[in-house]
Design a protein around this motif. Structure first.
Motif, PDB file in Angstrom:
ATOM      1  N   ALA A  73       1.935 -13.647  -6.626  1.00  0.00           N
ATOM      2  CA  ALA A  73       2.543 -13.446  -7.928  1.00  0.00           C
ATOM      3  C   ALA A  73       2.467 -11.906  -8.103  1.00  0.00           C
ATOM      4  N   THR A  74       1.049 -11.501  -7.616  1.00  0.00           N
ATOM      5  CA  THR A  74       0.933  -9.940  -7.773  1.00  0.00           C
ATOM      6  C   THR A  74       1.969  -9.174  -7.059  1.00  0.00           C
ATOM      7  N   ASP A 169       4.522 -12.713 -17.564  1.00  0.00           N
ATOM      8  CA  ASP A 169       3.492 -13.172 -16.571  1.00  0.00           C
ATOM      9  C   ASP A 169       3.375 -14.669 -16.634  1.00  0.00           C
ATOM     10  N   HIS A 172       0.711 -19.218 -15.221  1.00  0.00           N
ATOM     11  CA  HIS A 172       0.332 -20.365 -15.313  1.00  0.00           C
ATOM     12  C   HIS A 172       1.273 -21.329 -15.836  1.00  0.00           C
ATOM     13  N   SER A 193       3.040 -17.747 -10.512  1.00  0.00           N
ATOM     14  CA  SER A 193       1.935 -17.903  -9.373  1.00  0.00           C
ATOM     15  C   SER A 193       1.936 -19.443  -8.568  1.00  0.00           C
ATOM     16  N   HIS A 195      -0.561 -19.823  -6.470  1.00  0.00           N
ATOM     17  CA  HIS A 195      -1.933 -19.713  -5.786  1.00  0.00           C
ATOM     18  C   HIS A 195      -2.436 -21.056  -5.511  1.00  0.00           C
ATOM     19  N   LYS A 198      -3.403 -23.497  -8.432  1.00  0.00           N
ATOM     20  CA  LYS A 198      -2.291 -23.755  -9.729  1.00  0.00           C
ATOM     21  C   LYS A 198      -1.832 -25.144  -9.699  1.00  0.00           C
ATOM     22  N   ARG A 324     -15.658 -21.504 -15.801  1.00  0.00           N
ATOM     23  CA  ARG A 324     -15.179 -20.120 -16.048  1.00  0.00           C
ATOM     24  C   ARG A 324     -15.186 -19.779 -17.390  1.00  0.00           C
ATOM     25  N   TYR A 326     -12.456 -17.592 -18.256  1.00  0.00           N
ATOM     26  CA  TYR A 326     -11.188 -16.849 -18.273  1.00  0.00           C
ATOM     27  C   TYR A 326     -10.918 -16.277 -19.627  1.00  0.00           C
TER      28      TYR A 326
HETATM   29  N1  T4K Z   1      -1.340 -13.569 -13.624  1.00  0.00           N
HETATM   30  C1  T4K Z   1      -2.298 -14.669 -13.970  1.00  0.00           C
HETATM   31  C2  T4K Z   1      -2.370 -15.114 -15.433  1.00  0.00           C
HETATM   32  C3  T4K Z   1      -3.243 -15.262 -13.058  1.00  0.00           C
HETATM   33  O1  T4K Z   1      -3.974 -16.175 -13.411  1.00  0.00           O
HETATM   34  C4  T4K Z   1      -3.121 -14.598 -11.853  1.00  0.00           C
HETATM   35  C5  T4K Z   1      -3.670 -15.587 -10.772  1.00  0.00           C
HETATM   36  C6  T4K Z   1      -2.089 -14.082 -11.309  1.00  0.00           C
HETATM   37  C7  T4K Z   1      -1.581 -13.401 -12.322  1.00  0.00           C
HETATM   38  C8  T4K Z   1      -1.905 -13.499  -9.990  1.00  0.00           C
HETATM   39  O2  T4K Z   1      -1.493 -14.609  -9.293  1.00  0.00           O
HETATM   40  P1  T4K Z   1      -1.574 -14.378  -7.667  1.00  0.00           P
HETATM   41  O3  T4K Z   1      -1.015 -13.077  -7.072  1.00  0.00           O
HETATM   42  O4  T4K Z   1      -2.846 -14.749  -7.263  1.00  0.00           O
HETATM   43  O5  T4K Z   1      -0.552 -15.475  -7.086  1.00  0.00           O
HETATM   44  C9  T4K Z   1      -8.285 -17.256  -9.151  1.00  0.00           C
HETATM   45  C10 T4K Z   1      -7.142 -16.952  -7.990  1.00  0.00           C
HETATM   46  O6  T4K Z   1      -7.466 -16.352  -7.145  1.00  0.00           O
HETATM   47  C11 T4K Z   1      -6.107 -16.038  -8.895  1.00  0.00           C
HETATM   48  O7  T4K Z   1      -4.961 -16.656  -8.031  1.00  0.00           O
HETATM   49  C12 T4K Z   1      -5.859 -16.744 -10.239  1.00  0.00           C
HETATM   50  N2  T4K Z   1      -4.840 -16.270 -10.931  1.00  0.00           N
HETATM   51  C13 T4K Z   1      -7.136 -16.919 -11.207  1.00  0.00           C
HETATM   52  C14 T4K Z   1      -7.091 -17.415 -12.637  1.00  0.00           C
HETATM   53  O8  T4K Z   1      -8.039 -17.698 -10.348  1.00  0.00           O
HETATM   54  P2  T4K Z   1     -10.564 -16.503  -9.209  1.00  0.00           P
HETATM   55  O9  T4K Z   1     -11.288 -15.129  -8.995  1.00  0.00           O
HETATM   56  O10 T4K Z   1     -11.069 -17.046 -10.464  1.00  0.00           O
HETATM   57  O11 T4K Z   1     -10.773 -17.448  -7.880  1.00  0.00           O
HETATM   58  P3  T4K Z   1     -12.148 -17.974  -7.067  1.00  0.00           P
HETATM   59  O12 T4K Z   1     -11.955 -17.511  -5.814  1.00  0.00           O
HETATM   60  O13 T4K Z   1     -13.199 -17.707  -7.927  1.00  0.00           O
HETATM   61  O14 T4K Z   1     -11.645 -19.722  -7.249  1.00  0.00           O
HETATM   62  C15 T4K Z   1     -11.631 -20.417  -8.385  1.00  0.00           C
HETATM   63  C16 T4K Z   1     -12.563 -21.545  -8.226  1.00  0.00           C
HETATM   64  O15 T4K Z   1     -11.601 -22.334  -7.326  1.00  0.00           O
HETATM   65  C17 T4K Z   1     -13.847 -21.427  -7.287  1.00  0.00           C
HETATM   66  O16 T4K Z   1     -14.910 -22.000  -7.902  1.00  0.00           O
HETATM   67  C18 T4K Z   1     -13.536 -21.934  -5.943  1.00  0.00           C
HETATM   68  C19 T4K Z   1     -12.555 -22.987  -6.060  1.00  0.00           C
HETATM   69  N3  T4K Z   1     -11.374 -22.935  -5.011  1.00  0.00           N
HETATM   70  C20 T4K Z   1     -10.702 -21.833  -4.655  1.00  0.00           C
HETATM   71  C21 T4K Z   1      -9.698 -21.974  -3.636  1.00  0.00           C
HETATM   72  C22 T4K Z   1      -8.764 -20.703  -3.640  1.00  0.00           C
HETATM   73  C23 T4K Z   1     -11.426 -24.054  -4.155  1.00  0.00           C
HETATM   74  O17 T4K Z   1     -12.239 -24.989  -4.450  1.00  0.00           O
HETATM   75  N4  T4K Z   1     -10.726 -24.247  -3.119  1.00  0.00           N
HETATM   76  C24 T4K Z   1      -9.664 -23.245  -2.760  1.00  0.00           C
HETATM   77  O18 T4K Z   1      -8.896 -23.356  -1.781  1.00  0.00           O
HETATM   78  O19 T4K Z   1      -9.195 -16.043  -9.097  1.00  0.00           O
END
Ligand code: T4K
Length: 400
Positions: A73-74, A169, A172, A193, A195, A198, A324, A326
């Motif tokens: 999405a970025t 944006d 979600h 997104s 990701h 999601k 979290r 958020y």
């Molecule tokens: N705009 C909004 C409003 C967004 O929320 C986002 C992304 C974007 C734009 C940009 O979209 P992208 O460019 O990413 O498509 C995560 C994501 O990396 C991010 O994509 C997402 N929002 C955001 C809300 O969450 P973090 O820093 O909170 O992620 P992280 O690594 O701490 O993961 C969250 C939890 O999920 C951790 O406890 C681990 C778990 N997890 C994560 C992954 C990837 C798993 O259990 N398995 C996995 O495969 O950002």
């Protein structure tokens, strides 16, 4: 029950993140079949047949003429801003959003101006357009936080009166709507997104939804280095493409979405029911203005809960519930922005209040079924409330 913060065994054996990826066994099987197909075809990226199919499906689901699939999405936001010619001036951004929304503005050469939120939706308050749009403002970017869609009619009207572009944006908001209108349906482009965590995922991925043929065409060129045809570069593009593997995972996931919606809605209703009686804990309504995919669930820790928000978060992590905050502390308070002179005096009281009390809870669970997962989280929150004074003291002792 006892809490891990006082030495008990954690309530959950496995860590429970807020956004555990949703992958049903049948989704996995369909994915492997599509990947086999891609290998047999020997076509792996660059606008392949799976990407095209995914784009058609995503556009149709949202009632948009086009969905342009990108690496995430970025990049989708970056290509969109480039295609719209947004390259200088300022842009109003909700301070309550993932940092990428603001960062992409800077990557595009625009100065983000952070806007306060509407406490009912946690989205950009339309009145902020009147307060903040200066003579160099070019655009406004609301975010549909947790799939609750922003006041699009209000935002679009105020922006048009001031000659501002609106881009949204909708990271979600896959499959969400506001009074029946889905992302992409308000006459302005929106980006989704996909990701891994999601509601709908392509591992990494994202897409722009638009009804504008010219804009869609421009973004297709921009995501592919600016090529308009063979040996014909007409724009300063970059590599923002999504691969056939990512598209395969998306296509494999589509048939599972109805089931996901049902399960996540059941989780939402169970939390609402079971958390209702806990003093000082307020739940965030997700479906006041339309339907939601219920991928996120949020509560606010307020006076009467007994422990502070951060003490509660700390206690939950020790019990393996990886809640979290958020999107605390808000973009305006992230070091990268805060330490620059122009942002030092930014005051966004509604954002600070909401993000100082919010907790996002897990809506999917690893190794336990959802009823047991919700039950465990609720039990933890009840115990933290009942033992609030002790939880708070322990938190202060360990953080001094
Ligand atoms: N705009 C909004 C409003 C967004 O929320 C986002 C992304 C974007 C734009 C940009 O979209 P992208 O460019 O990413 O498509 C995560 C994501 O990396 C991010 O994509 C997402 N929002 C955001 C809300 O969450 P973090 O820093 O909170 O992620 P992280 O690594 O701490 O993961 C969250 C939890 O999920 C951790 O406890 C681990 C778990 N997890 C994560 C992954 C990837 C798993 O259990 N398995 C996995 O495969 O950002």
């Amino acid at each position: 029950m006892d809490l891990a913060v006082f030495g008990a065994a954690p309530r959950f054996e496995k860590p429970q993140p807020v956004g555990f990826p949703l992958v049903e066994p049948e989704t996995e099987r369909r994915f492997h079949r599509l990947v086999d197909e891609a290998f047999r075809r020997n076509y792996l990226t660059n606008d392949g047949p799976l990407v095209r199919r995914l784009e058609e499906e995503v556009a149709a689901r949202h009632g948009s003429a086009h969905a342009i699939f990108m690496g995430n999405a970025t990049l989708a936001q970056l290509m969109l801003m480039k295609a719209l010619g947004l390259e200088s001036g300022s842009v109003l951004v909700s301070a309550n959003t993932f940092i990428s929304t603001a960062h992409v503005c800077e990557w595009s050469g625009l100065l983000p101006i952070f806007a306060d939120l509407d406490p009912g939706t946690l989205n950009l308050d339309p009145a902020e357009i009147i307060r903040l749009a200066g003579p160099d403002a070019k655009a406004v970017i609301p975010t549909h936080i947790f799939g609750v869609m922003a006041d699009m009619p209000g935002i679009v009207r105020l922006a048009r009166e001031r000659g501002l572009r609106v881009i949204v944006d909708a990271a979600h908001a896959f499959d969400c709507d506001r009074e029946g209108v889905r992302p992409g349906g308000f006459g302005v482009p929106e980006f989704l997104s996909f990701h891994a965590t999601k509601f709908f995922s392509t591992f990494e991925g994202g897409a722009v939804l638009t009804d504008d043929d010219g804009l869609a065409r421009a973004m297709r060129d921009l995501r592919n280095f600016g090529f308009a045809g063979v040996d014909d570069v007409r724009a300063l593009g970059i590599n923002a493409k999504g691969s056939e593997m990512s598209a395969a995972f998306g296509l494999a996931s589509l048939p599972a979405l109805a089931g996901r919606r049902e399960r996540l809605r059941a989780v939402y209703e169970a939390y609402n029911r079971e958390l209702a009686g806990i003093p000082g804990l307020r739940t965030h309504r997700l479906d006041r203005f339309g339907t939601n995919n219920h991928r996120y669930y949020a509560v606010f820790v307020e006076a009467g809960f007994g422990a502070s928000r951060d003490a509660a978060v700390d206690a939950m992590w020790r019990d393996n519930v990886l809640v979290r905050r958020y999107f605390y502390p808000g973009c305006h308070r992230m070091r990268y922005y805060r330490e620059r002179g122009i942002y030092r005096d930014v005051r966004l009281p509604a954002t600070d209040r909401a993000l100082g009390s919010i907790i996002a809870l897990p809506t999917s669970f690893d190794g336990v079924d959802w009823t047991e997962g919700v039950g465990g989280v609720v039990e933890l929150l009840k115990t933290i409330h009942e033992r609030g004074g002790e939880v708070e003291r322990r938190y202060r002792e360990t953080n001094e």
